[in-house]
Scaffold this motif. Sequence first.
Motif, mmCIF file in Angstrom:
data_model
loop_
_atom_site.group_PDB
_atom_site.id
_atom_site.type_symbol
_atom_site.label_atom_id
_atom_site.label_comp_id
_atom_site.label_asym_id
_atom_site.label_seq_id
_atom_site.Cartn_x
_atom_site.Cartn_y
_atom_site.Cartn_z
ATOM 1 N N ASP A 106 0.858 -1.179 0.000
ATOM 2 C CA ASP A 106 0.000 0.000 0.000
ATOM 3 C C ASP A 106 0.897 1.232 0.000
ATOM 4 O O ASP A 106 1.541 1.541 0.994
ATOM 5 C CB ASP A 106 -0.909 -0.020 1.223
ATOM 6 N N SER A 107 0.947 1.900 -1.144
ATOM 7 C CA SER A 107 1.776 3.109 -1.229
ATOM 8 C C SER A 107 0.895 4.338 -1.460
ATOM 9 O O SER A 107 1.353 5.350 -1.978
ATOM 10 C CB SER A 107 2.822 2.952 -2.337
ATOM 11 N N GLY A 108 -0.375 4.214 -1.100
ATOM 12 C CA GLY A 108 -1.278 5.348 -1.241
ATOM 13 C C GLY A 108 -1.809 5.524 -2.650
ATOM 14 O O GLY A 108 -2.531 6.474 -2.929
ATOM 15 N N THR A 109 -1.452 4.620 -3.558
ATOM 16 C CA THR A 109 -1.980 4.680 -4.922
ATOM 17 C C THR A 109 -3.124 3.673 -5.024
ATOM 18 O O THR A 109 -3.322 2.849 -4.134
ATOM 19 C CB THR A 109 -0.893 4.321 -5.961
ATOM 20 N N ALA A 110 -3.862 3.729 -6.119
ATOM 21 C CA ALA A 110 -5.011 2.839 -6.299
ATOM 22 C C ALA A 110 -4.571 1.387 -6.494
ATOM 23 O O ALA A 110 -5.323 0.460 -6.236
ATOM 24 C CB ALA A 110 -5.825 3.301 -7.497
ATOM 25 N N ASP A 111 -3.357 1.196 -6.965
ATOM 26 C CA ASP A 111 -2.879 -0.140 -7.296
ATOM 27 C C ASP A 111 -1.890 -0.640 -6.251
ATOM 28 O O ASP A 111 -0.810 -0.094 -6.102
ATOM 29 C CB ASP A 111 -2.216 -0.091 -8.688
ATOM 30 N N HIS A 112 -2.254 -1.688 -5.536
ATOM 31 C CA HIS A 112 -1.377 -2.265 -4.509
ATOM 32 C C HIS A 112 -0.577 -3.453 -5.053
ATOM 33 O O HIS A 112 0.213 -4.032 -4.337
ATOM 34 C CB HIS A 112 -2.214 -2.746 -3.313
ATOM 35 N N THR A 113 -0.829 -3.823 -6.312
ATOM 36 C CA THR A 113 -0.252 -5.067 -6.838
ATOM 37 C C THR A 113 1.156 -4.899 -7.377
ATOM 38 O O THR A 113 1.883 -5.875 -7.516
ATOM 39 C CB THR A 113 -1.129 -5.657 -7.962
ATOM 40 N N LYS A 114 1.535 -3.656 -7.695
ATOM 41 C CA LYS A 114 2.852 -3.444 -8.305
ATOM 42 C C LYS A 114 3.333 -2.021 -8.056
ATOM 43 O O LYS A 114 2.550 -1.148 -7.722
ATOM 44 C CB LYS A 114 2.795 -3.732 -9.811
ATOM 45 N N TRP A 115 4.643 -1.835 -8.227
ATOM 46 C CA TRP A 115 5.256 -0.508 -8.140
ATOM 47 C C TRP A 115 5.396 -0.021 -9.571
ATOM 48 O O TRP A 115 5.994 -0.699 -10.405
ATOM 49 C CB TRP A 115 6.621 -0.626 -7.475
ATOM 50 N N ILE A 116 4.845 1.135 -9.860
ATOM 51 C CA ILE A 116 4.919 1.646 -11.224
ATOM 52 C C ILE A 116 5.909 2.799 -11.272
ATOM 53 O O ILE A 116 5.861 3.705 -10.448
ATOM 54 C CB ILE A 116 3.531 2.084 -11.724
ATOM 55 N N GLY A 117 6.828 2.736 -12.252
ATOM 56 C CA GLY A 117 7.847 3.760 -12.404
ATOM 57 C C GLY A 117 9.148 3.330 -11.754
ATOM 58 O O GLY A 117 9.297 2.188 -11.321
ATOM 59 N N ALA A 118 10.087 4.251 -11.719
ATOM 60 C CA ALA A 118 11.397 3.967 -11.129
ATOM 61 C C ALA A 118 11.405 4.444 -9.679
ATOM 62 O O ALA A 118 10.558 5.234 -9.271
ATOM 63 C CB ALA A 118 12.495 4.661 -11.920
ATOM 64 N N PHE A 119 12.353 3.944 -8.922
ATOM 65 C CA PHE A 119 12.564 4.444 -7.563
ATOM 66 C C PHE A 119 13.459 5.674 -7.674
ATOM 67 O O PHE A 119 14.299 5.758 -8.564
ATOM 68 C CB PHE A 119 13.232 3.364 -6.699
ATOM 69 N N HIS A 120 13.283 6.636 -6.759
ATOM 70 C CA HIS A 120 14.106 7.851 -6.801
ATOM 71 C C HIS A 120 15.571 7.548 -6.527
ATOM 72 O O HIS A 120 16.455 8.101 -7.172
ATOM 73 C CB HIS A 120 13.598 8.888 -5.783
ATOM 74 N N THR A 121 15.821 6.700 -5.541
ATOM 75 C CA THR A 121 17.199 6.402 -5.152
ATOM 76 C C THR A 121 17.342 4.914 -4.876
ATOM 77 O O THR A 121 16.354 4.206 -4.682
ATOM 78 C CB THR A 121 17.589 7.149 -3.853
ATOM 79 N N LYS A 122 18.600 4.493 -4.825
ATOM 80 C CA LYS A 122 18.930 3.125 -4.454
ATOM 81 C C LYS A 122 18.352 2.811 -3.072
ATOM 82 O O LYS A 122 17.792 1.748 -2.847
ATOM 83 C CB LYS A 122 20.469 3.031 -4.424
ATOM 84 N N GLN A 123 18.480 3.754 -2.141
ATOM 85 C CA GLN A 123 18.002 3.543 -0.776
ATOM 86 C C GLN A 123 16.484 3.358 -0.737
ATOM 87 O O GLN A 123 15.981 2.544 0.037
ATOM 88 C CB GLN A 123 18.444 4.684 0.143
ATOM 89 N N ASP A 124 15.754 4.085 -1.585
ATOM 90 C CA ASP A 124 14.296 3.918 -1.642
ATOM 91 C C ASP A 124 13.957 2.476 -2.010
ATOM 92 O O ASP A 124 13.091 1.849 -1.395
ATOM 93 C CB ASP A 124 13.668 4.864 -2.676
ATOM 94 N N PHE A 125 14.651 1.950 -3.028
ATOM 95 C CA PHE A 125 14.409 0.571 -3.453
ATOM 96 C C PHE A 125 14.726 -0.411 -2.317
ATOM 97 O O PHE A 125 13.929 -1.289 -2.004
ATOM 98 C CB PHE A 125 15.240 0.243 -4.701
#
Length: 151
Positions: free
Chosen positions: A95-114
Amino acid sequence: MSYLLTTLTKKKEVDSIIRDTIDKVLVLRFGRASDAVCLHLDDLLSKSSREVSKFATVALVDIDSEDVQVYVKYFDIVLIPSTVFFFNAHHMKMDSGTADHTKWIGAFHTKQDFIDVVEAIFRGAMKGKLIVNCPLPPERIPKYQLLFKDL
């Protein structure tokens, strides 16, 4: 940089990596090597893969491969890159506050975020959860408007 990560082009390769990755988070990046955002994400994933190797395995799935379309349809992948997480063959949601909980869409901002996201999924999975809360602040989560649908 994506040459450092395994690229899967066959359904049976995806099936077996999902089945055979045990007690680790499996990170599957769906996209294409020619896409600029995918290349950025792949660079970040390959630079992070050693740091997460004790608790995660990272692989790339080529969405242009005819043989993996069953997964592209199943996960409703229309925006790339899309990253899907598994743990012991269970699809992990976040749950990242988006409508879709099944996948991460787009790139991560930083290595640490990932790394933070994968750690959160791993910790949640170890507690038997199938959905975890995203550890990143909202401003670090890509919004759909920033992404281009493949035409």
